[in-house]
Design a protein around this motif. Structure first.
Motif, short mmCIF file in Angstrom:
data_model
loop_
_atom_site.label_atom_id
_atom_site.label_comp_id
_atom_site.label_asym_id
_atom_site.label_seq_id
_atom_site.Cartn_x
_atom_site.Cartn_y
_atom_site.Cartn_z
N SER A 31 0.83 -1.20 0.00
CA SER A 31 0.00 0.00 0.00
C SER A 31 0.87 1.25 0.00
O SER A 31 1.98 1.25 0.54
CB SER A 31 -0.90 0.00 1.24
OG SER A 31 -1.55 1.24 1.38
N THR A 32 0.36 2.30 -0.61
CA THR A 32 1.05 3.60 -0.56
C THR A 32 0.62 4.39 0.67
O THR A 32 1.15 5.48 0.91
CB THR A 32 0.73 4.41 -1.83
OG1 THR A 32 -0.69 4.54 -1.97
CG2 THR A 32 1.27 3.71 -3.07
N ASN A 33 -0.33 3.83 1.43
CA ASN A 33 -0.77 4.49 2.66
C ASN A 33 0.32 4.40 3.73
O ASN A 33 1.18 3.52 3.68
CB ASN A 33 -2.04 3.80 3.19
CG ASN A 33 -3.28 4.58 2.81
OD1 ASN A 33 -3.22 5.60 2.15
ND2 ASN A 33 -4.43 4.07 3.21
N ASP A 37 -2.08 0.48 8.13
CA ASP A 37 -3.32 0.10 7.47
C ASP A 37 -3.56 -1.40 7.68
O ASP A 37 -2.65 -2.16 7.99
CB ASP A 37 -3.25 0.41 5.97
CG ASP A 37 -2.26 -0.48 5.24
OD1 ASP A 37 -2.64 -1.07 4.23
OD2 ASP A 37 -1.10 -0.60 5.71
N GLN A 62 -4.39 0.51 -3.29
CA GLN A 62 -4.28 1.96 -3.10
C GLN A 62 -4.53 2.36 -1.66
O GLN A 62 -4.07 3.40 -1.20
CB GLN A 62 -5.27 2.68 -4.03
CG GLN A 62 -4.92 2.54 -5.50
CD GLN A 62 -5.88 3.30 -6.40
OE1 GLN A 62 -6.51 4.29 -5.97
NE2 GLN A 62 -6.02 2.88 -7.64
N GLN A 63 -5.23 1.50 -0.93
CA GLN A 63 -5.54 1.78 0.47
C GLN A 63 -4.95 0.75 1.44
O GLN A 63 -4.75 1.06 2.62
CB GLN A 63 -7.07 1.82 0.67
CG GLN A 63 -7.78 2.87 -0.16
CD GLN A 63 -7.39 4.29 0.25
OE1 GLN A 63 -7.10 4.55 1.42
NE2 GLN A 63 -7.36 5.19 -0.71
N HIS A 64 -4.69 -0.46 0.97
CA HIS A 64 -4.27 -1.55 1.86
C HIS A 64 -3.18 -2.38 1.20
O HIS A 64 -3.21 -2.58 -0.02
CB HIS A 64 -5.45 -2.47 2.19
CG HIS A 64 -6.60 -1.77 2.84
ND1 HIS A 64 -6.72 -1.65 4.20
CD2 HIS A 64 -7.67 -1.14 2.30
CE1 HIS A 64 -7.82 -0.98 4.49
NE2 HIS A 64 -8.42 -0.65 3.36
N GLU A 310 -11.46 0.93 9.99
CA GLU A 310 -10.50 2.03 9.99
C GLU A 310 -11.03 3.29 10.66
O GLU A 310 -10.46 4.35 10.55
CB GLU A 310 -10.08 2.35 8.53
CG GLU A 310 -9.49 1.17 7.79
CD GLU A 310 -8.23 0.64 8.42
OE1 GLU A 310 -7.49 1.44 9.03
OE2 GLU A 310 -7.97 -0.57 8.34
#
Length: 320
Positions: A31-33, A37, A62-64, A310
């Motif tokens: 992920s880029t988060n 996450d 994109q989120q995880h 989340e």
């Protein structure tokens, strides 16, 4: 929108891992988060593999951080002769999690993968933060009248030896070998896909390749025969009717309204067994809804994860 990249480039970084002496395949996308996450572990259905998530992994990542695993006997994992059942595959998932993830994760399963998700959640609760089930092939939630149950007992007693005889004939090597060659033929694979998918345009050459190539691996005939003959590796009753009431984690159940393989009428029956279960039915989608309607399914999963796990705002509304 479907990507023009080959599927192997869309499922991340494929690696091999040895589990109990058997070679297995997994993949991941980071992920880029920021760190912290919730990781996702994707578990395919019977006869599928990592490639079946090619339209889901890039969006979810994109989120995880997303992992996908070829369960032993499928995909690029070894076609071993083993005592296959949901608890066996659950042990594989748990050891994978301990080795590569080692923080509470959300399991996402389609069809047989959903059964494995339930088994993992029951056997190894420390690793599971929530589960997403993309249909659930389990008829244990059907309520039969008491008189019907009593009437069926003698029939079941009589049917048991007949079933055992039929399985013995079916799995006899001289019979099973030719049948397996028929099952893995392009024509049969395409026929199966037409049952699993609602829209013909989703049955692409890429999909047929993902479904058919592993069946030509060395040992594939013996592995499938072992799956048919395997007895339960443990005494755990992993039927949904038994396990769902015991789970204290959020559960999302997504179901294609045009599923021809597992009747959509089963979907509402699961809700009464766990108040934490959210059911959403998807219009114009069949058994492989994550692959047939990836944009809708991906967004529903991301919204549910944000709302339930989340700390985000509840954004999911059950469809009529």
């Amino acid at each position: 929108m479907a990507s023009s990249l080959p599927w192997r480039q869309r499922v991340g970084n494929q690696r091999d891992w040895v589990w109990r002496g058997w070679q297995t395949r997994y993949t991941y996308l980071r992920s880029t988060n920021p760190e912290g996450d919730t990781p996702l572990i994707l578990l395919h259905g019977f006869g599928a593999s990592i490639g079946h998530w090619r339209n889901n992994m890039p969006e979810l990542a994109q989120q995880h951080t997303v992992y996908a695993l070829d369960l032993l006997g499928f995909g690029a994992s070894e076609k071993a002769v083993a005592a296959y059942d949901a608890t066996f595959w659950a042990a594989q998932v748990y050891d994978f999690w301990k080795t590569f993830v080692n923080k509470p994760a959300v399991l996402v399963g389609n069809s047989n993968g959903s059964l494995v998700c339930l088994a993992v959640a029951a056997l190894y609760p420390e690793m599971v933060k929530g589960i997403v089930l993309l249909n659930l092939p389990d008829s244990s939630v059907l309520d039969y009248a008491q008189w019907m149950q009593q009437a069926m007992k003698p029939l079941a007693f009589l049917a048991r030896p007949l079933l055992k005889l039929a399985i013995g004939i079916f799995t006899f090597p001289l019979v099973f070998g030719p049948l397996f060659r028929l099952i893995r033929s392009p024509g049969f694979i395409k026929l199966w896909a037409k049952q699993a998918y609602t829209h013909p345009h989703t049955i692409t050459e890429e999909l047929l390749e993902i479904l058919s190539v592993p069946a030509f691996d060395r040992g594939s005939v013996k592995a499938l025969r072992a799956m048919v003959l395997s007895k339960r590796a443990s005494k755990l009753d992993y039927a949904a009717r038994t396990l769902l009431p015991k789970l204290e984690i959020p559960i999302l159940l997504l179901w294609g309204k045009k599923d021809k393989m597992v009747p959509p009428k089963l979907a509402p029956l699961f809700v009464k067994y766990n108040p934490r279960l959210t059911l959403i039915e998807i219009d114009n989608a069949g058994h492989c809804l994550h692959d047939e309607s990836p944009e809708e399914v991906n967004q529903l999963m991301l919204d549910w994860l944000a709302a339930k796990l989340e700390g985000g705002r509840e954004r999911i509304k059950a469809q009529e």
